[in-house]
Design a protein around this motif. Structure first.
Motif, PDB file in Angstrom:
ATOM      1  N   THR A 198       0.826  -1.204   0.000  1.00 49.73           N
ATOM      2  CA  THR A 198       0.000   0.000   0.000  1.00 49.73           C
ATOM      3  C   THR A 198       0.857   1.250   0.000  1.00 49.73           C
ATOM      4  O   THR A 198       0.534   2.257  -0.655  1.00 49.73           O
ATOM      5  CB  THR A 198      -0.928   0.007   1.231  1.00 49.73           C
ATOM      6  N   SER A 199       1.961   1.224   0.748  1.00 51.43           N
ATOM      7  CA  SER A 199       2.860   2.380   0.798  1.00 51.43           C
ATOM      8  C   SER A 199       4.303   1.923   0.848  1.00 51.43           C
ATOM      9  O   SER A 199       4.628   0.917   1.477  1.00 51.43           O
ATOM     10  CB  SER A 199       2.548   3.266   2.016  1.00 51.43           C
ATOM     11  N   ILE A 200       5.173   2.660   0.159  1.00 51.27           N
ATOM     12  CA  ILE A 200       6.618   2.451   0.201  1.00 51.27           C
ATOM     13  C   ILE A 200       7.253   3.801   0.506  1.00 51.27           C
ATOM     14  O   ILE A 200       7.172   4.731  -0.311  1.00 51.27           O
ATOM     15  CB  ILE A 200       7.157   1.902  -1.134  1.00 51.27           C
ATOM     16  N   ALA A 201       7.863   3.933   1.685  1.00 54.82           N
ATOM     17  CA  ALA A 201       8.433   5.211   2.126  1.00 54.82           C
ATOM     18  C   ALA A 201       9.951   5.101   2.170  1.00 54.82           C
ATOM     19  O   ALA A 201      10.505   4.446   3.056  1.00 54.82           O
ATOM     20  CB  ALA A 201       7.892   5.588   3.499  1.00 54.82           C
ATOM     21  N   GLY A 210      22.500   8.453  13.883  1.00 54.26           N
ATOM     22  CA  GLY A 210      21.158   8.970  14.156  1.00 54.26           C
ATOM     23  C   GLY A 210      20.580   9.851  13.080  1.00 54.26           C
ATOM     24  O   GLY A 210      19.477  10.383  13.255  1.00 54.26           O
ATOM     25  N   ASP A 211      21.257  10.035  11.951  1.00 54.76           N
ATOM     26  CA  ASP A 211      20.739  10.899  10.891  1.00 54.76           C
ATOM     27  C   ASP A 211      19.412  10.373  10.357  1.00 54.76           C
ATOM     28  O   ASP A 211      19.315   9.238   9.877  1.00 54.76           O
ATOM     29  CB  ASP A 211      21.743  10.963   9.734  1.00 54.76           C
ATOM     30  N   ASN A 212      18.386  11.196  10.453  1.00 48.80           N
ATOM     31  CA  ASN A 212      17.041  10.911   9.950  1.00 48.80           C
ATOM     32  C   ASN A 212      16.383   9.709  10.623  1.00 48.80           C
ATOM     33  O   ASN A 212      15.426   9.141  10.096  1.00 48.80           O
ATOM     34  CB  ASN A 212      17.031  10.695   8.425  1.00 48.80           C
ATOM     35  N   VAL A 213      16.895   9.341  11.793  1.00 52.28           N
ATOM     36  CA  VAL A 213      16.220   8.301  12.569  1.00 52.28           C
ATOM     37  C   VAL A 213      15.194   8.967  13.481  1.00 52.28           C
ATOM     38  O   VAL A 213      13.991   8.788  13.311  1.00 52.28           O
ATOM     39  CB  VAL A 213      17.215   7.460  13.384  1.00 52.28           C
ATOM     40  N   SER A 214      15.668   9.745  14.446  1.00 49.77           N
ATOM     41  CA  SER A 214      14.739  10.514  15.274  1.00 49.77           C
ATOM     42  C   SER A 214      14.942  12.017  15.118  1.00 49.77           C
ATOM     43  O   SER A 214      14.099  12.805  15.525  1.00 49.77           O
ATOM     44  CB  SER A 214      14.882  10.115  16.747  1.00 49.77           C
ATOM     45  N   ILE A 215      16.091  12.411  14.540  1.00 52.96           N
ATOM     46  CA  ILE A 215      16.336  13.837  14.285  1.00 52.96           C
ATOM     47  C   ILE A 215      16.690  14.027  12.810  1.00 52.96           C
ATOM     48  O   ILE A 215      17.314  13.168  12.187  1.00 52.96           O
ATOM     49  CB  ILE A 215      17.476  14.376  15.179  1.00 52.96           C
ATOM     50  N   ARG A 216      16.263  15.145  12.269  1.00 59.25           N
ATOM     51  CA  ARG A 216      16.525  15.436  10.866  1.00 59.25           C
ATOM     52  C   ARG A 216      18.012  15.724  10.666  1.00 59.25           C
ATOM     53  O   ARG A 216      18.646  16.396  11.464  1.00 59.25           O
ATOM     54  CB  ARG A 216      15.686  16.638  10.427  1.00 59.25           C
ATOM     55  N   SER A 217      18.571  15.182   9.602  1.00 62.35           N
ATOM     56  CA  SER A 217      20.005  15.292   9.370  1.00 62.35           C
ATOM     57  C   SER A 217      20.359  16.617   8.704  1.00 62.35           C
ATOM     58  O   SER A 217      19.746  17.010   7.712  1.00 62.35           O
ATOM     59  CB  SER A 217      20.475  14.140   8.491  1.00 62.35           C
ATOM     60  N   ASP A 224      13.572  16.135   2.161  1.00 62.46           N
ATOM     61  CA  ASP A 224      12.556  16.911   2.885  1.00 62.46           C
ATOM     62  C   ASP A 224      11.441  16.023   3.435  1.00 62.46           C
ATOM     63  O   ASP A 224      10.380  16.511   3.826  1.00 62.46           O
ATOM     64  CB  ASP A 224      11.952  17.999   1.991  1.00 62.46           C
ATOM     65  N   GLY A 225      11.654  14.702   3.462  1.00 58.07           N
ATOM     66  CA  GLY A 225      10.645  13.790   3.992  1.00 58.07           C
ATOM     67  C   GLY A 225      10.751  13.652   5.497  1.00 58.07           C
ATOM     68  O   GLY A 225      11.565  14.295   6.154  1.00 58.07           O
ATOM     69  N   PRO A 226       9.916  12.774   6.101  1.00 51.68           N
ATOM     70  CA  PRO A 226       9.924  12.600   7.554  1.00 51.68           C
ATOM     71  C   PRO A 226      11.118  11.780   8.018  1.00 51.68           C
ATOM     72  O   PRO A 226      11.728  11.035   7.237  1.00 51.68           O
ATOM     73  CB  PRO A 226       8.617  11.845   7.815  1.00 51.68           C
ATOM     74  N   LEU A 228      12.470   8.642  10.411  1.00 51.01           N
ATOM     75  CA  LEU A 228      11.858   7.329  10.593  1.00 51.01           C
ATOM     76  C   LEU A 228      10.834   7.362  11.717  1.00 51.01           C
ATOM     77  O   LEU A 228       9.721   6.840  11.558  1.00 51.01           O
ATOM     78  CB  LEU A 228      12.944   6.289  10.906  1.00 51.01           C
ATOM     79  N   ILE A 229      11.189   7.968  12.850  1.00 51.64           N
ATOM     80  CA  ILE A 229      10.252   8.035  13.978  1.00 51.64           C
ATOM     81  C   ILE A 229       8.979   8.776  13.568  1.00 51.64           C
ATOM     82  O   ILE A 229       7.862   8.346  13.891  1.00 51.64           O
ATOM     83  CB  ILE A 229      10.902   8.729  15.190  1.00 51.64           C
ATOM     84  N   GLU A 230       9.117   9.867  12.855  1.00 50.87           N
ATOM     85  CA  GLU A 230       7.935  10.625  12.431  1.00 50.87           C
ATOM     86  C   GLU A 230       7.033   9.764  11.542  1.00 50.87           C
ATOM     87  O   GLU A 230       5.806   9.776  11.682  1.00 50.87           O
ATOM     88  CB  GLU A 230       8.359  11.890  11.686  1.00 50.87           C
ATOM     89  N   HIS A 231       7.643   9.033  10.642  1.00 50.96           N
ATOM     90  CA  HIS A 231       6.828   8.194   9.758  1.00 50.96           C
ATOM     91  C   HIS A 231       6.133   7.087  10.546  1.00 50.96           C
ATOM     92  O   HIS A 231       4.945   6.812  10.315  1.00 50.96           O
ATOM     93  CB  HIS A 231       7.708   7.580   8.669  1.00 50.96           C
TER      94      HIS A 231
END
Length: 640
Positions: A198-201, A210-217, A224-226, A228-231
């Protein structure tokens, strides 16, 4: 309240109550991490636990110590060791078992399964995927999409997962290259678009830092996407188990006294209330729910995931392995169906071999009656195959000794799954997802006959037996079997010999000598022997029959006490010396493939009724010994 005032007990209790209520009402997402080996799955989960502050000080100290001993990150803490708890995992730097971890954020609760990437542990990945709603597929930015990436994605799709995160990890090692990231995503979509997600992110990340895991890198301004935690907090995963038709597999019949009979289990899907009509899946009988007991006591209603005991208005036959269901939407009940399976054993799947099929609460002997195709993981093409090797995926038809109740897996993940168990070793060897029942199975019934088995035997004044001779080529089976028949015939007994060579001239002339063909060879002969025993005959079967599982399956389709296994125990060296047909000489030269004792195994009986050590004894002596055993071990009067 001023800064110096202490909070009252009521105020503290209120805040605690609000907090607990908030935690209770937060949604739960189950997901797994998967992909190829060393893509950073364990490191990612360690990062999630670290960033959400769910690591105790003693745990952190233990991991710091372990990092110095087993770590792969230099002086930095190796977050993967938070999950890789087994000593073998830490020493090898890989995940072997499935590790489940809980963590929470202000928006959601999570249970994550860390599954192994090594191909030999694919079965563990399937276990983790079976309860997940989302898959985080990790891809090493340096290596790109690998065969195991495809295999895990396909298994996730097969197991009903509809949401995927493509975590392109270790992007710091390629200088946060946007072009490389987009090429990997395009490569992944090229094959995954066929899998019905249904979705592929796609998310570029570095689990280690930690880049783009819980904080934006800050290293990837082009993304400009979310995070991982945000998604994971925002993704909408439909849980339709509560709205699906009512399914209640019976796990236990609770009857402490004559006045109480309750049916205990966990509601798989749907809901039930006091006064609702329910139906017994296998028999079709109906009743009403009189009472529902939960751990909190009597309740008016219950729904999916709740463990309850149901009391019914009527005394109806119902036991473990059956299912209470919604009368207006019953499941299928059949002894044949088509299924997708993931083969997990080092020994290949062999059509015709008998296995134990086990569902959540039911089990029955089963055989793969037809292997329809094998799935090519590279392009997902359906390929013809005669067997499945470890970690291969295929579609097959299964034939069961007794009907089971089920739903197609696509409609109900809870009641559409099963596992296959090896009858000899008791190992779990396959996981299966039922596609649909085979309608023809319900149209075939046993025909009632006026002249039955007992009448046939009475006319011949004997009790049927199946004397199953097994041993290697050259052991003397056929010679001894022939003498036994002559002796029984002289006594006025009605007999027939099924000999391995003779049967292959007709009934089994289409079979070769591969393991799969040997299994089918013995299955057919066992069925013929059973029919001959029903006709009242003493059936003498003389076959190598090299596999214990097939001999056991033959025994189990006969009446109790009817099957007599006779092991003609002749050492391989003696069989080679005799070599009456010159077969061993050719086999040793490599001219005959799959020859038992040389290039194919012979599994000697462990508990044969009769064991004949042939060296130093004549065939006549051994035939006499069998005759004496038969006289001394006549079937009991009630066994016919």
């Amino acid at each position: 309240m001023t800064r110096l005032e202490k909070p009252t007990e009521d105020a503290a209790g209120t805040r605690l109550g609000v907090y607990l209520a908030t935690q209770k009402n937060k949604g739960l997402l189950r997901f797994l991490t998967c992909g190829s080996v060393d893509d950073g799955k364990s490191t990612l989960i360690g990062r999630l636990l670290y960033d959400t502050k769910l690591i105790f000080e003693d745990q952190l100290a233990d991991v710091q110590n372990a990092s110095r001993k087993f770590g792969t990150t230099g002086e930095d803490i190796d977050l993967a060791l938070l999950v890789d708890g087994l000593e073998a995992e830490r020493e090898q730097g890989i995940t072997i078992d499935v590790a489940y971890r809980f963590f929470t954020t202000p928006a959601r609760k999570f249970i994550v399964a860390d599954t192994p990437g090594h191909e030999q542990y694919t079965r563990n990945m399937a276990t983790g995927a079976s309860t997940a709603d989302l898959a985080v597929v990790l891809v090493d930015a340096r290596k790109g999409v690998l065969p195991q990436t495809r295999r895990h994605s396909f298994i996730a799709s097969l197991l009903g997962i509809r949401h995927v995160v493509v975590a392109v990890n270790k992007i710091d090692l390629i200088d946060f290259d946007r072009g490389r990231f987009e090429a990997i995503v395009a490569d992944y979509r090229a094959f995954a678009d066929k899998l019905g997600f249904t979705s592929i992110a796609p998310i570029p990340m570095s689990a280690r830092y930690g880049d783009n895991v819980s904080i934006r890198s800050e290293h990837m301004p082009w993304y400009d996407g979310p995070t991982l935690i945000e998604h994971l907090e925002q993704v909408v995963v439909d849980d339709d188990r509560a709205s699906a038709p009512f399914r209640f597999p019976i796990q236990y019949v609770n009857r402490p006294n004559l006045d109480f009979r309750g049916f205990a289990g966990t509601i798989a899907t749907g809901r039930v209330a006091v006064g609702d009509a329910v139906r017994v899946a296998k028999s079709g009988k109906q009743s009403l729910v009189r009472e529902i007991l939960s751990p909190r006591g009597s309740v008016k209603a219950a729904e999916a995931h709740q463990a309850v005991t149901l009391l019914l208005e009527d005394e109806i036959e119902l036991s473990r392995g059956n299912m209470l269901v919604a009368p207006e939407a019953p499941p299928e009940v059949s002894d044949q169906f088509t299924a997708d399976i993931v083969w997990m054993d080092e020994h290949p799947l062999l059509p015709g071999r008998s296995y134990i099929l086990r569902t959540e609460t039911d089990q029955t002997p089963a055989t793969v009656s037809e292997l329809k195709y094998r799935v090519n993981i590279e392009n997902f093409a359906h390929e013809a195959a005669s067997s499945l090797a470890m970690n291969e995926i295929g579609s097959c038809n299964l034939s069961l000794q007794a009907p089971i109740a089920f739903d197609p897996y696509g409609e109900n993940r809870s009641t559409g799954t099963f596992i296959l168990i090896d009858r000899t070793t008791n190992r779990t060897i396959a996981a299966g997802m039922i596609a649909h029942g085979l309608r023809r199975a319900t149209n075939v019934h046993w025909q009632a006959l006026d002249v039955d088995r007992k009448a046939h035997a009475a006319l011949k004044n004997q009790r049927p037996r199946v004397l199953w001779f097994t041993g290697m080529s050259g052991s003397g089976k056929s010679t001894i079997a022939n003498l036994v028949e002559k002796k029984l015939h002289s006594e006025g007994r009605h007999t027939y010999i099924l000999d391995g060579d003779n049967v292959r001239h007709g009934l089994n002339r289409d079979l070769g000598f591969t393991d799969a063909d040997r299994v089918e060879n013995i299955r057919r002969v066992a069925e013929v022997a059973r029919l001959m025993a029903d006709a009242g005959l003493i059936v003498i079967v003389s076959f190598i029959s090299p596999f214990r599982s097939e001999r056991r399956a033959a025994r189990e389709i006969m009446r109790p006490g009817e099957f007599v296994e006779i092991f003609v125990d002749t050492p391989l060296e003696e069989c080679i010396r005799r070599d009456p047909k010159g077969l061993y000489e050719r086999a040793l030269k490599g001219e005959i493939p799959n020859f038992t004792g040389i290039s194919s195994p012979y599994e000697a009986p462990e508990n044969a009724e009769i064991r004949l050590e042939t060296v130093g004894r004549t065939p006549e002596e051994m035939a006499e010994a069998i005759g004496r055993w038969l006289e001394e071990n006549q079937p009991a009067a009630g066994d016919e």
